[in-house]
Design a protein around this motif. Structure first.
Motif, PDB file in Angstrom:
ATOM      1  N   UNK A 500      34.510 -37.034 -10.836  1.00 14.89           N
ATOM      2  CA  UNK A 500      33.448 -37.709 -11.631  1.00 14.89           C
ATOM      3  C   UNK A 500      33.363 -36.825 -12.779  1.00 14.89           C
ATOM      4  N   UNK A 501      33.476 -37.275 -14.168  1.00 17.82           N
ATOM      5  CA  UNK A 501      33.487 -36.505 -15.091  1.00 17.82           C
ATOM      6  C   UNK A 501      32.141 -35.909 -15.850  1.00 17.82           C
ATOM      7  N   UNK A 502      31.082 -36.038 -15.082  1.00 18.34           N
ATOM      8  CA  UNK A 502      29.902 -35.422 -15.309  1.00 18.34           C
ATOM      9  C   UNK A 502      29.277 -34.651 -14.351  1.00 18.34           C
ATOM     10  N   UNK A 503      30.311 -34.534 -13.120  1.00 21.68           N
ATOM     11  CA  UNK A 503      29.691 -33.479 -12.077  1.00 21.68           C
ATOM     12  C   UNK A 503      30.810 -32.481 -11.892  1.00 21.68           C
ATOM     13  N   UNK A 504      30.219 -31.130 -11.767  1.00 17.78           N
ATOM     14  CA  UNK A 504      31.015 -30.039 -11.445  1.00 17.78           C
ATOM     15  C   UNK A 504      30.393 -29.040 -10.844  1.00 17.78           C
ATOM     16  N   UNK A 505      30.918 -28.237  -9.677  1.00 17.47           N
ATOM     17  CA  UNK A 505      29.779 -27.330  -8.936  1.00 17.47           C
ATOM     18  C   UNK A 505      29.488 -26.200  -9.760  1.00 17.47           C
ATOM     19  N   UNK A 506      28.266 -25.416  -9.417  1.00 19.49           N
ATOM     20  CA  UNK A 506      28.103 -24.441  -9.893  1.00 19.49           C
ATOM     21  C   UNK A 506      28.097 -23.113  -9.100  1.00 19.49           C
ATOM     22  N   UNK A 507      29.338 -22.424  -9.408  1.00 19.91           N
ATOM     23  CA  UNK A 507      29.974 -21.502  -8.221  1.00 19.91           C
ATOM     24  C   UNK A 507      29.937 -20.164  -8.939  1.00 19.91           C
ATOM     25  N   UNK A 508      30.184 -20.172 -10.338  1.00 21.06           N
ATOM     26  CA  UNK A 508      30.843 -18.897 -11.016  1.00 21.06           C
ATOM     27  C   UNK A 508      29.777 -18.211 -11.594  1.00 21.06           C
ATOM     28  N   UNK A 509      29.325 -16.870 -11.054  1.00 23.27           N
ATOM     29  CA  UNK A 509      28.324 -16.209 -11.945  1.00 23.27           C
ATOM     30  C   UNK A 509      28.992 -15.461 -13.125  1.00 23.27           C
ATOM     31  N   UNK A 510      27.998 -14.915 -14.234  1.00 23.44           N
ATOM     32  CA  UNK A 510      26.667 -15.093 -14.019  1.00 23.44           C
ATOM     33  C   UNK A 510      25.985 -16.649 -14.297  1.00 23.44           C
ATOM     34  N   UNK A 511      24.898 -16.886 -13.822  1.00 22.84           N
ATOM     35  CA  UNK A 511      24.227 -18.115 -14.069  1.00 22.84           C
ATOM     36  C   UNK A 511      23.325 -18.170 -15.175  1.00 22.84           C
ATOM     37  N   UNK A 512      23.275 -19.403 -15.705  1.00 17.98           N
ATOM     38  CA  UNK A 512      22.031 -19.244 -16.903  1.00 17.98           C
ATOM     39  C   UNK A 512      21.100 -20.480 -16.854  1.00 17.98           C
ATOM     40  N   UNK A 513      20.120 -20.175 -17.382  1.00 17.52           N
ATOM     41  CA  UNK A 513      18.961 -21.295 -17.496  1.00 17.52           C
ATOM     42  C   UNK A 513      18.552 -21.216 -18.852  1.00 17.52           C
ATOM     43  N   UNK A 514      18.092 -22.342 -19.342  1.00 19.77           N
ATOM     44  CA  UNK A 514      17.313 -22.734 -20.551  1.00 19.77           C
ATOM     45  C   UNK A 514      16.365 -23.847 -20.266  1.00 19.77           C
ATOM     46  N   UNK A 515      15.056 -23.428 -20.954  1.00 19.87           N
ATOM     47  CA  UNK A 515      13.997 -24.328 -20.505  1.00 19.87           C
ATOM     48  C   UNK A 515      14.219 -25.852 -21.317  1.00 19.87           C
ATOM     49  N   UNK A 516      13.736 -26.805 -20.491  1.00 19.62           N
ATOM     50  CA  UNK A 516      14.040 -28.240 -21.271  1.00 19.62           C
ATOM     51  C   UNK A 516      12.683 -28.794 -21.274  1.00 19.62           C
ATOM     52  N   UNK A 517      12.490 -29.151 -22.632  1.00 17.61           N
ATOM     53  CA  UNK A 517      11.010 -29.997 -23.111  1.00 17.61           C
ATOM     54  C   UNK A 517      11.193 -31.374 -23.341  1.00 17.61           C
ATOM     55  N   UNK A 518      10.202 -32.007 -23.339  1.00 19.53           N
ATOM     56  CA  UNK A 518      10.398 -33.563 -23.507  1.00 19.53           C
ATOM     57  C   UNK A 518      10.132 -33.727 -25.008  1.00 19.53           C
ATOM     58  N   UNK A 519      11.254 -33.379 -25.908  1.00 20.85           N
ATOM     59  CA  UNK A 519      11.097 -33.594 -27.163  1.00 20.85           C
ATOM     60  C   UNK A 519      11.607 -35.014 -27.652  1.00 20.85           C
ATOM     61  N   UNK A 520      11.664 -35.383 -29.071  1.00 22.19           N
ATOM     62  CA  UNK A 520      11.841 -36.543 -29.180  1.00 22.19           C
ATOM     63  C   UNK A 520      12.291 -36.707 -30.642  1.00 22.19           C
ATOM     64  N   UNK A 521      12.963 -37.875 -30.989  1.00 21.61           N
ATOM     65  CA  UNK A 521      13.693 -38.216 -32.276  1.00 21.61           C
ATOM     66  C   UNK A 521      12.367 -38.855 -33.329  1.00 21.61           C
ATOM     67  N   UNK A 522      11.090 -38.986 -32.790  1.00 18.94           N
ATOM     68  CA  UNK A 522      10.133 -39.814 -33.420  1.00 18.94           C
ATOM     69  C   UNK A 522       9.251 -40.500 -32.514  1.00 18.94           C
ATOM     70  N   UNK A 523       8.396 -41.133 -33.095  1.00 18.04           N
ATOM     71  CA  UNK A 523       7.322 -41.959 -32.305  1.00 18.04           C
ATOM     72  C   UNK A 523       7.846 -43.396 -32.312  1.00 18.04           C
ATOM     73  N   UNK A 524       7.477 -44.207 -31.214  1.00 15.58           N
ATOM     74  CA  UNK A 524       7.764 -45.383 -31.087  1.00 15.58           C
ATOM     75  C   UNK A 524       6.617 -46.421 -31.448  1.00 15.58           C
TER      76      UNK A 524
END
Length: 589
Positions: A500-524
């Motif tokens: 699957x080109x979108x999936x790969x396991x998380x095995x190798x340290x160090x591990x990373x995290x970054x916060x994900x916010x509900x941003x936008x490209x503008x209002x609808x």
């Protein structure tokens, strides 16, 4: 031909000062005796994005006099900083088999019934006129590029095109061709000129020899153009540059006034919109528009009060990718004179991270679609297909946050991801800066449990989710959310990774995290319009003389995003439709 890249002579102008953002909704309507006007034109266009520039070019080609005003000092609005794609079914450029019936079927499947903002009449008008708009631009010299293979966002639905063909963009454009206007077009932030379908490969340039070779082949012609003195631009900046260039070279005077904002719409005693009061830094003036006004000033992404009133909570201007002038002025004026609105609670959502290089909001598209990563809520559980359409991902994040804290959510990745793929503008293999680490933009740890503690994620949940995800990566089947199961997901995946080109396991340290916010490209959400883009009042009657397009109008796409360019495609087509209607109305008189 003459043109003036500055505002009115003798006036030093600034963006329009505004009253309280919602105060305008309570004002009384202006249906008094028509005032004296300082000047007159046939058509007044508020805004300078792709929709506004298309409307202006069409209007001038039909013999209408026009003036465009832009409240900021830079032109192009959100169009200039966008990916620059425009979604046009049955277009004459792509060379693929398409049909009106297929496009309308896809609309029905994906958008469904969202009320008059996306009525059958409006859909028919958009599909019928989109191809005409494209042909009109081609005849005037616009140079197109087909977004190769870019699939519709719901490729399994009936009427969708899973192999692409409905998304177009501007060819790489030499910005020298717009002369003194080059410095007046909003910078896009794209470091090199590339097409949208190339961007996915640029983001994984070090993932394989194939990807590296592809990028090198794409870069060599750009370097050659730069060696001979060209200044190539792509995506939204190229789109605005080309449209501006066509307007400049068209017969007659091109009148675009920057730092000139809409202050008030003016109606005559019958209720017809006959002009507008516009404001510069130190003066107000009035312009009569004998044939109509087109509101193309964007939405309200940067209006904190409107966001808190209409959009889901938490609402903030901190996460939007829209330009700062996107403050809802035109929408408020429409509301003030009695216009109906729709979809005000929605936006062109998308997962947004803080870029570890620029430390500014970054609309995360590729980062979450490649292998070796997933997104979790505070409990450590996944709650979406990370590779899905960005608008759907935004809806999913807000919905999840109603039961489990998911704002922020967290993009979790391992060192395999960091060695192969970009994270915002952070190149593969490059370590985050001390500033990014110190501010918590990127969090790193040698174990998943430690990463969970640093982010406030439940450690047990994160470890369990990682174990299950890694097991599913072996078969390539996301049994929970279907990640990588369709052509759209796979378009942004890594083709050298299988099964699957979108999936790969998380095995190798160090591990990373970054916060994900509900941003936008503008209002609808915006003013409700009919199939001719006439603004409707609360009784569904057109307000004479007033039209709205782009994010000032409620979106024909409803609560979805049908394909790349689902905001710009309608904006440009609706500008064309509005100009045509105004011209025909004039002929009828």
């Amino acid at each position: 031909m003459s043109f003036n890249p500055s505002p009115l002579p003798l006036i030093t102008t600034q963006p329009n000062p505004h009253p309280s953002r919602l105060q305008s909704a309570t004002r009384t309507q202006t249906k008094t005796a028509t005032p004296e006007f300082a000047e007159e034109t046939d058509l007044l266009i508020i805004g300078s994005g792709a929709g506004a520039l298309t409307a202006n070019l069409r209007a001038r080609s039909l013999g209408l006099r026009s003036i465009l005003i832009e409240k900021e000092d830079l032109v192009g609005g959100a169009s200039a900083i966008s990916g620059g794609g425009f979604w046009i079914p049955c277009n004459p450029i792509s060379g693929v088999a398409d049909s009106k019936d297929a496009a309308l079927t896809y609309f029905a499947q994906a958008v469904g019934d969202v009320g008059p903002a996306s009525s059958l009449e409006k859909r028919d008008a958009f599909v019928s006129n989109g191809a005409r708009m494209v042909e009109f631009l081609r005849q005037h010299g616009f140079e197109f590029h087909v977004s190769k293979g870019y699939p519709d966002y719901y490729p399994r639905m009936e009427g969708a095109m899973g192999g692409g063909g409905r998304s177009l963009e501007a060819r790489v454009f030499d910005m020298r061709r717009v002369g003194v206007w080059e410095g007046r077009i909003r910078p896009s932030g794209i470091p090199v000129a590339m097409y949208t379908h190339d961007g996915r490969v640029f983001s994984r340039v070090l993932s394989s020899v194939v990807a590296f070779g592809y990028v090198v082949r794409r870069m060599l012609p750009l370097f050659a153009r730069m060696v001979v003195g060209q200044r190539p631009a792509s995506m939204g900046r190229a789109l605005v540059g080309q449209l501006l260039h066509l307007n400049l070279k068209h017969d007659g005077e091109f009148d675009l006034r920057t730092q000139t904002g809409l202050s008030k719409l003016i109606q005559d005693p019958t209720g017809r919109v006959v002009g507008a009061e516009v404001r510069t830094a130190d003066a107000c003036t009035s312009i009569r528009a004998t044939r109509g006004i087109i509101l193309a000033a964007g939405g309200f992404a940067h209006n904190k009060e409107m966001r808190e009133t209409y959009l889901p909570s938490p609402a903030t201007t901190d996460w939007t990718s829209s330009p700062p002038g996107d403050t809802g002025d035109a929408i408020q004026e429409g509301i003030r004179i009695g216009a109906a609105t729709a979809l005000m609670d929605d936006a062109w959502w998308g997962p947004t991270i803080i870029d570890p290089v620029t430390l500014k909001p970054h609309f995360a598209l590729m980062e979450r679609s490649v292998p070796h990563c997933f997104i979790v809520d505070s409990s450590g559980a996944r709650f979406m297909n990370e590779a899905e359409s960005y608008t759907d991902a935004g809806h999913d994040q807000y919905t999840r946050n109603e039961t489990v804290k998911a704002i922020p959510a967290w993009l979790i990745l391992d060192s395999n991801h960091r060695e192969r793929y970009m994270l915002g503008r952070l190149l593969p293999k490059k370590k985050p800066s001390k500033q990014a680490l110190g501010q918590g933009v990127v969090i790193t740890a040698t174990s998943l449990a430690e990463l969970a503690r640093k982010t406030g994620i439940d450690p047990t949940g994160l470890v369990a989710t990682t174990k299950r995800y890694n097991e599913m990566c072996k078969t390539g089947v996301d049994e929970d959310f279907g990640k990588g199961s369709n052509a759209y997901d796979q378009f942004f995946g890594d083709p050298v990774v299988g099964p699957n080109p979108n999936m790969g396991p998380l095995l190798k340290p160090p591990f990373y995290a970054t916060a994900v916010w509900p941003g936008d490209l503008g209002t609808k959400g915006g003013l409700l319009t009919d199939e001719f883009q006439r603004v409707l009042d609360k009784d569904a009657n057109p307000i004479p003389g007033l039209f709205a397009i782009g994010n000032t109008a409620a979106s024909i796409m409803g609560r979805t995003y049908l394909g790349a360019g689902s905001s710009l495609g309608p904006a440009m087509t609706h500008g064309y439709i509005a100009a045509d209607f105004i011209s025909k109305e004039l002929d009828a008189k």
